[in-house]
Design an enzyme around this catalytic site. Structure first.
Site, PDB file in Angstrom:
ATOM      1  N   HIS A  56      28.699  75.110 -18.266  1.00 44.49           N
ATOM      2  CA  HIS A  56      29.643  73.991 -17.666  1.00 44.49           C
ATOM      3  C   HIS A  56      30.967  75.073 -17.647  1.00 44.49           C
ATOM      4  CE1 HIS A  56      27.692  69.935 -17.297  1.00 44.49           C
ATOM      5  NE2 HIS A  56      26.924  70.851 -17.156  1.00 44.49           N
ATOM      6  N   GLU A  58      33.895  74.226 -18.429  1.00 45.72           N
ATOM      7  CA  GLU A  58      34.670  74.131 -19.637  1.00 45.72           C
ATOM      8  C   GLU A  58      34.128  74.705 -20.803  1.00 45.72           C
ATOM      9  OE1 GLU A  58      33.664  71.668 -17.746  1.00 45.72           O
ATOM     10  OE2 GLU A  58      35.279  70.125 -17.086  1.00 45.72           O
ATOM     11  N   SER A  81      37.054  66.030 -13.290  1.00 43.60           N
ATOM     12  CA  SER A  81      37.106  65.429 -14.430  1.00 43.60           C
ATOM     13  C   SER A  81      36.045  65.599 -15.231  1.00 43.60           C
ATOM     14  CB  SER A  81      36.889  63.603 -13.890  1.00 43.60           C
ATOM     15  OG  SER A  81      36.624  62.929 -15.222  1.00 43.60           O
ATOM     16  N   CYS A  83      32.585  66.039 -17.689  1.00 34.66           N
ATOM     17  CA  CYS A  83      31.305  65.268 -17.886  1.00 34.66           C
ATOM     18  C   CYS A  83      31.307  64.897 -19.136  1.00 34.66           C
ATOM     19  CB  CYS A  83      30.201  65.920 -17.473  1.00 34.66           C
ATOM     20  SG  CYS A  83      29.794  67.315 -18.679  1.00 34.66           S
ATOM     21  N   CYS A  86      31.208  67.807 -21.761  1.00 34.62           N
ATOM     22  CA  CYS A  86      32.486  68.325 -21.879  1.00 34.62           C
ATOM     23  C   CYS A  86      33.588  67.650 -22.697  1.00 34.62           C
ATOM     24  CB  CYS A  86      32.854  68.997 -20.557  1.00 34.62           C
ATOM     25  SG  CYS A  86      31.642  70.487 -19.934  1.00 34.62           S
TER      26      CYS A  86
HETATM   27 ZN   LIG Z   1      30.588  69.453 -18.293  1.00 38.30          ZN
END
Ligand SMILES: [Zn+2]
Length: 150
Positions: A56, A58, A81, A83, A86
């Site tokens: 991802h 992040e 935002s 998940c 993360c």
């Molecule tokens: Zn994520």
């Protein structure tokens, strides 16, 4: 935190998201900034590019930053935002603050982070929202896969 600085940092994450889109990937970007305001790492969602669902935006920025002795005072900046995965990373390592481009197209774990003392700066940036909306409309199956909703 200072709104102008938050938006400057967001621009780094947006540049990553756009690079991902240009590669045929999911347009989510992130950057990790140190307590002194230095850029520690940046990255983007590479599920499609790497065939790896764990990359991802992040986690990519986090890994690019390498080992840090402490995450106290650091800021994770992300176009969307975060998940649960993360959000868990933010809590696991004690990242102090999350700057979020938008939470209109996806509402992740940022309320939960706020409840646990993480400073949340939600910028509600229309450019970030438009980028995700266009992507989700064009690639609904890919997006469902990314958020574990397939
Ligand atoms: Zn994520």
């Amino acid at each position: 935190m200072d709104d102008a600085q938050a938006r400057r940092w967001l621009a780094t994450a947006v540049a990553e998201a756009r690079a991902g889109l240009a590669e045929g990937g999911i347009p989510i970007g992130a950057a990790l900034y140190g307590a002194d305001g230095s850029l520690l790492g940046r990255g983007r969602n590479r599920r499609v590019q790497d065939g790896d669902p764990s990359v991802h935006a992040e986690t990519s920025a986090f890994r690019a930053a390498g080992r840090q002795r402490s995450y106290r005072g650091t800021t994770m900046v992300t176009t969307l935002s975060p998940c649960w995965y993360c959000s868990g990373l933010v809590r696991q390592f004690g990242i102090s603050r999350v700057v979020i481009g938008e939470a209109r197209t996806f509402h992740g774990g940022h309320d939960w982070l706020a409840e646990h003392g993480v400073e949340i700066v939600l910028l509600d940036d229309p450019g970030c929202a438009a980028m995700m909306r266009d992507f989700v409309e064009g690639h609904p199956a890919l997006w469902s896969e990314d958020i574990g909703d397939a």
